[in-house]
Design a protein around this motif. Structure first.
Motif, short mmCIF file in Angstrom:
data_model
loop_
_atom_site.label_atom_id
_atom_site.label_comp_id
_atom_site.label_asym_id
_atom_site.label_seq_id
_atom_site.Cartn_x
_atom_site.Cartn_y
_atom_site.Cartn_z
N LEU A 48 18.37 39.60 7.96
CA LEU A 48 17.19 40.52 8.17
C LEU A 48 16.19 39.58 9.11
O LEU A 48 15.63 40.34 10.04
CB LEU A 48 16.53 40.97 6.97
N ASP A 49 16.09 38.25 8.82
CA ASP A 49 15.31 37.53 9.51
C ASP A 49 15.82 37.30 11.15
O ASP A 49 14.96 37.67 12.22
CB ASP A 49 15.16 36.11 9.00
N VAL A 50 17.10 37.36 11.29
CA VAL A 50 17.64 37.31 12.66
C VAL A 50 17.18 38.73 13.38
O VAL A 50 17.07 38.81 14.73
CB VAL A 50 19.09 37.29 12.69
N LEU A 51 17.75 39.93 12.50
CA LEU A 51 17.18 41.15 13.35
C LEU A 51 15.80 41.22 13.58
O LEU A 51 15.28 42.15 14.57
CB LEU A 51 17.50 42.27 12.29
N VAL A 58 11.58 46.53 12.26
CA VAL A 58 10.46 46.03 12.19
C VAL A 58 10.14 46.04 10.70
O VAL A 58 10.22 46.75 9.88
CB VAL A 58 9.55 47.15 12.81
N PRO A 59 9.43 44.72 10.24
CA PRO A 59 9.23 44.44 8.73
C PRO A 59 8.15 45.51 8.32
O PRO A 59 7.39 45.92 9.11
CB PRO A 59 8.54 43.10 8.76
N PRO A 60 8.37 45.92 6.98
CA PRO A 60 7.32 46.89 6.43
C PRO A 60 5.93 46.13 6.42
O PRO A 60 5.55 45.14 6.42
CB PRO A 60 7.81 46.81 5.08
#
Length: 94
Positions: A48-51, A58-60
Protein backbone atom coordinates in the motif's frame (compact mmCIF):
# COMPACT_ATOMS: atom_id res chain seq x y z
CA UNK A 1 22.31 2.86 -3.40
CA UNK A 2 24.10 0.30 -5.50
CA UNK A 3 23.48 -0.19 -9.21
CA UNK A 4 24.08 -3.57 -10.82
CA UNK A 5 23.56 -4.93 -14.30
CA UNK A 6 20.91 -7.50 -15.01
CA UNK A 7 23.53 -10.15 -15.80
CA UNK A 8 25.16 -9.55 -12.41
CA UNK A 9 21.77 -10.03 -10.76
CA UNK A 10 21.23 -13.28 -12.65
CA UNK A 11 24.64 -14.62 -11.60
CA UNK A 12 24.32 -13.66 -7.93
CA UNK A 13 20.58 -13.30 -7.29
CA UNK A 14 20.68 -14.95 -3.88
CA UNK A 15 23.33 -12.54 -2.63
CA UNK A 16 21.38 -9.47 -3.73
CA UNK A 17 18.09 -10.78 -2.36
CA UNK A 18 19.75 -11.31 1.03
CA UNK A 19 21.15 -7.79 0.94
CA UNK A 20 17.67 -6.42 0.19
CA UNK A 21 16.24 -8.53 3.01
CA UNK A 22 18.66 -6.71 5.34
CA UNK A 23 17.54 -3.26 4.21
CA UNK A 24 19.58 -2.39 1.11
CA UNK A 25 18.00 -0.92 -2.01
CA UNK A 26 19.62 -2.04 -5.27
CA UNK A 27 18.87 -0.60 -8.71
CA UNK A 28 18.96 -3.07 -11.61
CA UNK A 29 20.23 -1.72 -14.92
CA UNK A 30 20.18 -2.77 -18.54
CA UNK A 31 22.95 -0.82 -20.21
CA UNK A 32 22.69 2.69 -18.78
CA UNK A 33 18.95 2.50 -18.05
CA UNK A 34 17.59 1.60 -14.61
CA UNK A 35 14.86 -0.98 -15.24
CA UNK A 36 13.98 -2.24 -11.75
CA UNK A 37 14.66 -1.76 -8.08
CA UNK A 38 15.20 -4.50 -5.50
CA UNK A 39 13.95 -3.27 -2.13
CA UNK A 40 13.14 -4.79 1.25
CA UNK A 41 9.54 -5.38 2.26
CA UNK A 42 8.93 -3.63 5.57
CA UNK A 43 5.58 -4.77 6.90
CA UNK A 44 2.08 -5.84 5.95
CA UNK A 45 1.16 -2.56 4.30
CA UNK A 46 4.39 -2.09 2.37
CA UNK A 47 2.51 -2.70 -0.90
CA UNK A 48 0.00 0.00 0.00
CA UNK A 49 2.85 2.40 0.81
CA UNK A 50 4.35 1.79 -2.63
CA UNK A 51 1.01 2.41 -4.38
CA UNK A 52 0.52 5.63 -2.42
CA UNK A 53 4.06 6.76 -3.29
CA UNK A 54 3.36 6.07 -6.98
CA UNK A 55 0.17 8.14 -6.80
CA UNK A 56 -2.00 5.15 -7.73
CA UNK A 57 -3.83 5.09 -4.39
CA UNK A 58 -5.05 7.98 -2.26
CA UNK A 59 -5.01 7.30 1.49
CA UNK A 60 -8.26 7.87 3.36
CA UNK A 61 -8.84 11.34 4.76
CA UNK A 62 -11.74 10.64 7.13
CA UNK A 63 -12.30 8.36 10.08
CA UNK A 64 -13.82 4.90 9.96
CA UNK A 65 -16.89 6.20 11.83
CA UNK A 66 -17.51 8.75 9.06
CA UNK A 67 -17.36 5.97 6.49
CA UNK A 68 -19.93 3.88 8.35
CA UNK A 69 -22.30 6.86 8.65
CA UNK A 70 -22.21 7.52 4.89
CA UNK A 71 -25.55 6.51 3.33
CA UNK A 72 -25.42 3.77 0.72
CA UNK A 73 -25.86 4.34 -2.97
CA UNK A 74 -29.28 3.45 -4.33
CA UNK A 75 -29.46 0.89 -7.09
CA UNK A 76 -31.20 1.43 -10.43
CA UNK A 77 -34.93 2.12 -10.38
CA UNK A 78 -36.84 -1.13 -10.15
CA UNK A 79 -33.84 -3.12 -8.92
CA UNK A 80 -34.50 -5.70 -6.24
CA UNK A 81 -32.68 -5.64 -2.93
CA UNK A 82 -30.38 -8.50 -2.08
CA UNK A 83 -32.85 -9.61 0.56
CA UNK A 84 -35.69 -9.72 -2.01
CA UNK A 85 -33.57 -11.75 -4.44
CA UNK A 86 -32.63 -14.25 -1.71
CA UNK A 87 -36.28 -14.59 -0.66
CA UNK A 88 -37.22 -15.28 -4.28
CA UNK A 89 -34.52 -17.94 -4.60
CA UNK A 90 -35.67 -19.59 -1.38
CA UNK A 91 -39.25 -19.71 -2.66
CA UNK A 92 -38.07 -21.41 -5.85
CA UNK A 93 -36.48 -24.21 -3.77
CA UNK A 94 -39.70 -24.91 -1.88
Amino acid sequence: MERIGIQELIRHAGTYVERARHGEVIDITDGDATIARLTPVTGDDATLDVLIAQGLVVPPSGSFDELIDTPGVAGPVGAHSTEAILDELREDRS
